[in-house]
Design a protein around this motif. Structure first.
Motif, PDB file in Angstrom:
ATOM      1  N   PRO B 329       0.806  -1.231   0.000  1.00  0.00           N
ATOM      2  CA  PRO B 329       0.000   0.000   0.000  1.00  0.00           C
ATOM      3  C   PRO B 329       0.838   1.279   0.000  1.00  0.00           C
ATOM      4  O   PRO B 329       0.330   2.333  -0.328  1.00  0.00           O
ATOM      5  CB  PRO B 329      -0.795  -0.109   1.296  1.00  0.00           C
ATOM      6  CG  PRO B 329       0.009  -1.000   2.173  1.00  0.00           C
ATOM      7  CD  PRO B 329       0.714  -1.953   1.266  1.00  0.00           C
ATOM      8  N   MET B 330       2.117   1.179   0.347  1.00  0.00           N
ATOM      9  CA  MET B 330       2.939   2.389   0.376  1.00  0.00           C
ATOM     10  C   MET B 330       3.542   2.715  -0.989  1.00  0.00           C
ATOM     11  O   MET B 330       3.655   3.870  -1.367  1.00  0.00           O
ATOM     12  CB  MET B 330       4.060   2.251   1.419  1.00  0.00           C
ATOM     13  CG  MET B 330       3.574   2.223   2.844  1.00  0.00           C
ATOM     14  SD  MET B 330       2.677   3.710   3.328  1.00  0.00           S
ATOM     15  CE  MET B 330       4.004   4.901   3.409  1.00  0.00           C
ATOM     16  N   MET B 331       4.001   1.698  -1.694  1.00  0.00           N
ATOM     17  CA  MET B 331       4.679   1.973  -2.963  1.00  0.00           C
ATOM     18  C   MET B 331       4.057   1.269  -4.152  1.00  0.00           C
ATOM     19  O   MET B 331       4.531   1.423  -5.284  1.00  0.00           O
ATOM     20  CB  MET B 331       6.161   1.592  -2.858  1.00  0.00           C
ATOM     21  CG  MET B 331       6.940   2.530  -1.968  1.00  0.00           C
ATOM     22  SD  MET B 331       8.705   2.219  -1.977  1.00  0.00           S
ATOM     23  CE  MET B 331       9.212   2.978  -3.509  1.00  0.00           C
ATOM     24  N   GLY B 408       7.032   7.286   0.295  1.00  0.00           N
ATOM     25  CA  GLY B 408       5.681   7.667   0.707  1.00  0.00           C
ATOM     26  C   GLY B 408       5.525   7.981   2.184  1.00  0.00           C
ATOM     27  O   GLY B 408       4.424   8.289   2.626  1.00  0.00           O
TER      28      GLY B 408
END
Lengths: 348, 446
Positions: B329-331, B408
């Motif tokens: 979900p971050m990258m 992020g």
């Protein structure tokens, strides 16, 4: 289940965000401000709340009104103006007429904040600038009521009693005023207005602005803000530390340095300023080193104003002056680029 | 214990739904779509034609560029199309479509080395290249190039098991279930490079994997385990190098510049397989999870399987998903279609529902400095963003926007919910366009 691809959101990464919003942060600041507010009600009576409500309401009204007049989406819901309002109130003496914070709020919100582009773009702290502005009425904002006697001097709705002229109730000097003359507040001498023991100064049983009197309560609020990660320790520690060290080195009137340092730190608006005002996001640096230098700068200026200026308490002007140089501090204190330090060791 | 890297964030790991689930094998799909670009570097050209019969493991795409990795058929069957198809990166990329005949007729690309033979770095790089192995942690950098660059230079090998992206548990399961293979892959690499310091770096939030590795490493010498903090982005190359060795790798440089080679745990396992049994990279472990998924799993999936079928294999969706993310979900990237295939770098598939996929509205920057506190590259995101908004590109450049790794962390913590990462991406694109233009005018002058 029929899957419709056009119902998927697409967006650039990251796809998750922290819960924290501007509003949450401001709620935390408001919770921290409740500490001195409650203490102030205890010491100075219910009029504290009236002043606070007028101030908060005015700030929120001006915020909303300005957005309305300039046809923008209002930002009043982010609670930043609520915080400004409470800060303005807590910097005032309980005896202040209720129209003073209304003027302060107008100046803070409309002139200092909104005309400079709104939230995050002002370079001066709105609440502090309002305070400096309100010094235009020194007879009204520099009158200090003794704690626990407030209700007798002035009713909730501001009816000044006959007693208001009574030196028993109106303090002619705050602890800092006495210190300016070279006396420790705990000892008689000079103009004997207030005699405050160290315990009174720590707890807040001294004459002063509503929110600023109690050192212990402000330290508790600071711990709350640190734990909630609303502020970092850099600015308050550098600020208070600098004042403490300078007072320790240069006590006035031949007093012992350590006592002088403790009184200097606990008296006046220093702790309140270091925790709530110098840490204002928009007007302070963001780099860790910048924050330390900024705190030290505030400390030196406060010390100089207290020793050589005409004001008893240099906090307001010290922070305002440092506000003007905050963004340069960030420029000078850019963190070392990752890999550029000695640890890097990359081969050329 | 390890060094600590500055910055970073503590995330809710969200791994609990899959971290205890053993790796399961997915039934091969009816059809696979294999993009000819599944790595960082030069794209492959197809070496098969429509109608050709291909065996499982047969090379179907190859490039002459050394910085590339060939593509292999992940099923046996007939090539039905070679055409641009939707890729996880959002573009249409030339892909080979193979209809599975379920015969699983295999082709061995090279003889397996059953007995242990000491391999040199170049030989190993050759095998890695032939097997099409790329960094499976998400970087997708060709392993052969990494091995060649590291030869005779590095003194430390780090096997990266930090797996810091929330939801991802594939590496965790591999460390638990494939400990021996992992050890073997690490040892082959270390011996080929002649490296003495070999570390397996595991984040402290994986006690099961730590216990399993400790048991294995106690019996077998040569590899040490380093427990690193479970903080995001611990698994990023620069942060893992910093945490294990204390060395800081500057932006724009390769790990070999600080005498380190890093390799993901799944990559080490794939390398061991290629060496021991001669199998190229045709499948990988993918964590399939998220609030919309009925039965989250860690699945072995054929490269090229459309993600829609993978979600089906996990019990389908509980609710209509809001957002489908390939990668963490971050990258990771959000995709608009379920036809997108799994590629070599795909470690997680996430389906969000119930508004989880929607991002909160942007407000105004309040200059709180939280982005500065969390940036692992010591940047000042707040000032880069302001310069970006003022359209001052040179100022952004001066603030080292090119160092940004797009992890992020800043956007995650931003209380104003600003899209910092996409702003920086735009800035970087504009800057590289500018440099290209300048180079072009220079050439024109000549």
């Amino acid at each position: 289940m029929k899957i419709e691809s056009n119902r998927f959101f697409t967006s650039p990464s990251p796809h998750i965000r922290a819960e924290e919003s501007t509003r949450n942060i401001m709620t935390d600041v408001l919770v921290a401000l409740l500490f001195p507010l409650i203490m102030s009600v205890y010491f100075f009576g219910w009029r504290t709340l009236l002043i606070a409500l007028v101030s908060v309401f005015s700030c929120m009204f001006f915020e909303w009104g300005y957005d309305r007049v300039t046809k923008q989406k209002t930002t009043v819901r982010d609670l930043t103006s609520t915080v400004t309002g409470l800060l303005i109130a807590l910097c005032l003496p309980v005896s202040v007429p209720v129209w003073i914070p209304v003027f302060g709020a107008f100046f803070a919100i409309v002139v200092v904040k909104k005309l400079y582009g709104g939230l995050g773009k002002n370079f001066l702290n709105p609440a502090l600038t309002a305070r400096a502005f309100m010094y235009s009425w020194p007879a009204l904002v520099s009158v200090w009521i003794k704690p626990n006697l407030g209700e007798r001097a002035i009713s909730v709705f501001g009816r000044v009693s006959r007693a208001a002229l009574d030196p028993e109730i109106i303090a002619s000097l705050t602890p800092l005023g006495k210190m300016k003359l070279g006396y420790l507040p705990s000892f008689a001498g000079g103009n004997t207005g207030v005699i405050s023991s160290l315990r009174d100064v720590a707890v807040g049983n001294v004459a002063g602005a509503m929110g600023e009197v109690s050192a212990i309560v402000i330290v508790a609020a600071a711990i709350y803000l640190l734990v909630r990660r609303v502020i970092t320790i850099h600015i308050p520690a550098a600020y208070v530390g600098t004042v403490a060290i300078l007072s320790l080195l240069f006590p006035l009137g031949g007093n012992p340095g350590y006592l002088w340092a403790i009184y200097s730190v606990c008296s006046g608006g220093l702790l309140f300023g270091a925790v709530f005002l110098a840490t204002d996001y928009a007007t302070s640096p963001v780099t860790p080193r910048g924050r330390i230098y900024y705190g030290i700068g505030c400390g030196i200026l406060t010390f100089l104003i207290r020793y050589f200026g005409v004001y008893e308490d240099g906090v307001t002007f010290a922070i305002l002056i440092m506000n003007c140089v905050a963004c340069f501090m960030d420029k000078l204190c850019r963190p070392v680029r990752f890999g550029a330090s000695k640890k890097g060791g990359a081969r050329k | 214990m390890s060094f600590i890297f500055k910055g970073g964030i503590h995330l809710d790991s969200k791994k609990s739904r899959t971290e205890r689930k053993p790796i399961d094998e997915m039934k091969p799909p009816r059809e696979v779509v294999i993009p000819l670009l599944m790595h960082k570097g030069a794209m492959c050209s197809p070496i098969v034609e429509i109608g050709d019969y291909v065996k499982l493991g047969q090379k179907i795409g190859e490039s002459t560029n050394p910085n590339s990795a060939p593509c292999h058929a992940s099923v046996s069957g007939r090539v039905t199309a070679i055409e641009p198809r939707l890729h996880p990166n959002g573009d249409e990329v030339l892909s080979v479509v193979i209809e599975n005949d379920f015969a699983d007729e295999r082709e061995e690309i090279f003889p397996p080395l059953e007995r242990f033979v000491a391999l040199g770095a170049d030989e190993l790089a050759e095998i890695a290249r032939d097997a099409g192995i790329v960094g499976l942690g998400g970087s997708a950098a060709p392993l052969s190039e990494k091995l060649r660059a590291s030869k005779d230079i590095v003194d430390t090998l780090i096997i990266n098991g930090a797996e810091c992206e929330p939801y991802a548990t594939a590496d965790n399961r591999i460390m638990i279930e494939e400990t021996e293979t992992l050890y073997d892959g690490a040892l082959i690499t270390a011996q080929a490079l002649g490296v003495k310091n070999v570390y397996i770096a595991v984040a402290s939030d994986k006690p099961h994997a730590i216990a399993e590795l400790r048991r294995t490493l106690a019996k077998k010498p040569g590899i040490k385990m380093t427990i690193v903090h479970s903080k995001y982005p611990q698994g990023a190359e620069r942060q893992i190098i910093r945490s294990v060795t204390g060395r800081e790798l500057p932006a724009g440089r390769d790990a070999s510049d600080v005498a380190v080679m890093t390799m993901n745990v799944s990559t080490a396992v794939a390398l061991s397989r290629a060496v021991r049994s001669g199998t190229p990279l045709t499948e990988r472990v993918v964590t399939v999870t998220g609030s919309a998924v009925a039965n989250p799993k860690n699945l072995i999936v054929k490269i090229g399987t459309p993600i829609g079928e993978i979600f089906e294999a996990c019990g389908g969706f509980l609710e209509h998903p809001d957002k489908i993310i390939i990668g963490g979900p971050m990258m990771g990237t959000s995709v608009s279609s379920l036809d997108v295939p799994v590629i070599k770098g795909t470690n997680v598939l996430i389906a969000f529902c119930g508004g989880e996929g929607e991002l909160p509205c942007e407000t105004t920057c309040i200059h709180c400095g939280k982005c500065v506190q969390v940036c692992p590259m010591n940047l000042l995101p707040v000032y880069i963003y302001r310069s970006f908004m003022a359209d001052e590109l040179s100022e952004c450049e001066e603030l080292c926007v090119s160092d940004c790794t797009e992890c992020g962390a800043c956007a995650y913590v931003c209380p104003a919910r600003l899209s910092l990462v996409s702003a920086f991406r735009t800035v970087k694109e504009k800057l590289s366009e500018k440099t290209d233009r300048e180079e072009k005018t220079d050439e024109d002058r000549k």
